[in-house]
Motif scaffolding. Structure first.
Motif, PDB file in Angstrom:
ATOM      1  N   ASP A  37     -40.841   7.789  24.570  1.00  0.00           N
ATOM      2  CA  ASP A  37     -40.063   6.791  25.287  1.00  0.00           C
ATOM      3  C   ASP A  37     -39.492   5.732  24.365  1.00  0.00           C
ATOM      4  O   ASP A  37     -38.685   4.911  24.788  1.00  0.00           O
ATOM      5  N   GLU A  50     -46.669   8.457  31.539  1.00  0.00           N
ATOM      6  CA  GLU A  50     -46.072   7.459  30.674  1.00  0.00           C
ATOM      7  C   GLU A  50     -46.246   7.850  29.213  1.00  0.00           C
ATOM      8  O   GLU A  50     -45.926   7.100  28.317  1.00  0.00           O
ATOM      9  N   ARG A  89     -41.302   5.520  29.745  1.00  0.00           N
ATOM     10  CA  ARG A  89     -41.924   4.209  29.926  1.00  0.00           C
ATOM     11  C   ARG A  89     -40.988   3.185  30.555  1.00  0.00           C
ATOM     12  O   ARG A  89     -41.367   2.445  31.464  1.00  0.00           O
ATOM     13  N   PHE A 110     -47.494   5.741  36.494  1.00  0.00           N
ATOM     14  CA  PHE A 110     -47.098   6.716  35.471  1.00  0.00           C
ATOM     15  C   PHE A 110     -46.536   7.941  36.206  1.00  0.00           C
ATOM     16  O   PHE A 110     -47.268   8.878  36.524  1.00  0.00           O
TER      17      PHE A 110
END
Length: 235
Positions: free
Chosen positions: A8, A4, A137, A132
Motif C-alpha cells: 500500500d 491491510e 491501507r 481490514f
C-alpha cells in the motif's frame, strides 16, 4: 474480502502504546513520522478519545456481532481519517460464513457490515474504526466496507431483500459523511487499487443498486420513539 497487509505504500504509523507511554517524550520523538501523523492521532492521548459503548450500532437496522480485534484497527474517524468511500464486497459464501471468518483472528480481514440474502444486517466493526477489508491501507482508512452473502457467479444470490437492505445502509452512511451517491464514491472491491479480488462481480446490478440508494437517501426512515437504544443487543 481483503486485508491491510498488501502493498500500500503507506507510511509507518505511530503505535498507540508509543503515544500513551512516555507522554511528551513520545510526542517529541514522533516528529520523524510527520506532524500530519501526530495531528491525526491526538485522540490517542488520555482523556481525548470519543466516548464509546461496547456493541453500539451506527446503523439502526443492524444487529451487533463483533469481528475479531485482530481484523480491524482502532481509530477516531472522521476526525483522523476522512470517510468518503463505500466498498461493496461479496463473501463467496453464506452470511454465517462471513460472520465466522470475521470473528477469526487468523483471517486478517473484516468488513464493517455483512448483509444477508434475507435483508438482515450485522455490524461487526464501528464506523469510527478502520476495517481490514479493501487490501489497500489508504482505502481501508477512508472507506466503510459492506459484505454481501453469496457468490459472484450466481446472480440469484443477489435478492431484492439484499439490495434493499444494503441500499438503506449505504444511504445512511452517505448521509452521515456527506458521501455522493455515485460510482466514484460507492465502488466494488475489484476497483480498489492493487487488489486481486473480483467481487462483487459481473452480476451485481450497479444501476439498480444506486437507484435504490438514491431513493433511500431521499426518503430516510422516521425515528421510532419506541425503538431500542443502539447497542441494546450487546457485544
Amino acid at each position: 474480502m481483503g486485508s491491510e497487509q498488501g502493498p500500500d505504500g503507506g507510511r509507518k504509523r505511530l503505535g498507540r502504546r508509543a503515544l500513551l507511554i512516555g507522554g511528551g517524550a513520545a510526542l517529541a520523538g514522533g516528529v520523524a513520522a510527520g506532524w500530519d501523523e501526530l495531528e491525526r492521532m491526538w485522540w490517542l492521548l488520555p482523556g481525548t478519545e470519543k466516548p464509546r459503548k461496547e456493541g453500539e450500532l451506527d446503523h439502526a437496522g443492524a444487529v451487533w456481532t463483533a469481528a475479531s480485534r485482530a481484523n480491524w484497527r482502532r481509530a477516531d474517524r472522521p476526525d483522523d481519517y476522512t470517510v468518503d468511500r463505500i466498498v461493496i464486497h461479496v463473501v463467496q459464501g453464506s452470511y454465517a460464513t462471513a460472520l465466522r471468518v470475521f470473528k477469526d483472528p487468523l483471517h486478517g480481514a473484516a468488513t464493517h457490515y455483512v448483509v444477508g440474502k434475507d435483508g438482515r444486517i450485522a455490524q461487526m466493526i464501528r464506523e469510527l474504526d478502520v476495517g481490514f477489508h479493501a487490501g489497500n491501507r489508504d482505502m481501508n482508512e477512508r472507506s466503510i466496507g459492506i459484505e454481501h452473502e453469496g457468490f459472484v457467479d450466481r446472480p440469484q444470490d443477489f435478492t431484492a431483500e439484499m439490495y434493499a437492505a444494503s441500499a438503506r445502509l449505504a444511504a445512511d452512511i452517505c448521509g452521515r459523511y456527506g458521501i455522493p451517491v455515485d460510482r466514484e464514491h460507492i465502488i466494488g472491491h475489484v476497483e480498489v487499487e492493487g487488489t486481486d479480488h473480483t467481487d462483487p462481480g459481473p452480476h451485481w446490478d450497479w444501476d439498480r443498486y444506486l437507484k435504490l440508494v438514491r431513493e433511500a437517501a431521499a426518503n430516510p426512515p422516521s425515528p421510532s420513539p419506541s425503538a431500542p437504544e443502539p447497542g441494546a443487543g450487546g457485544a
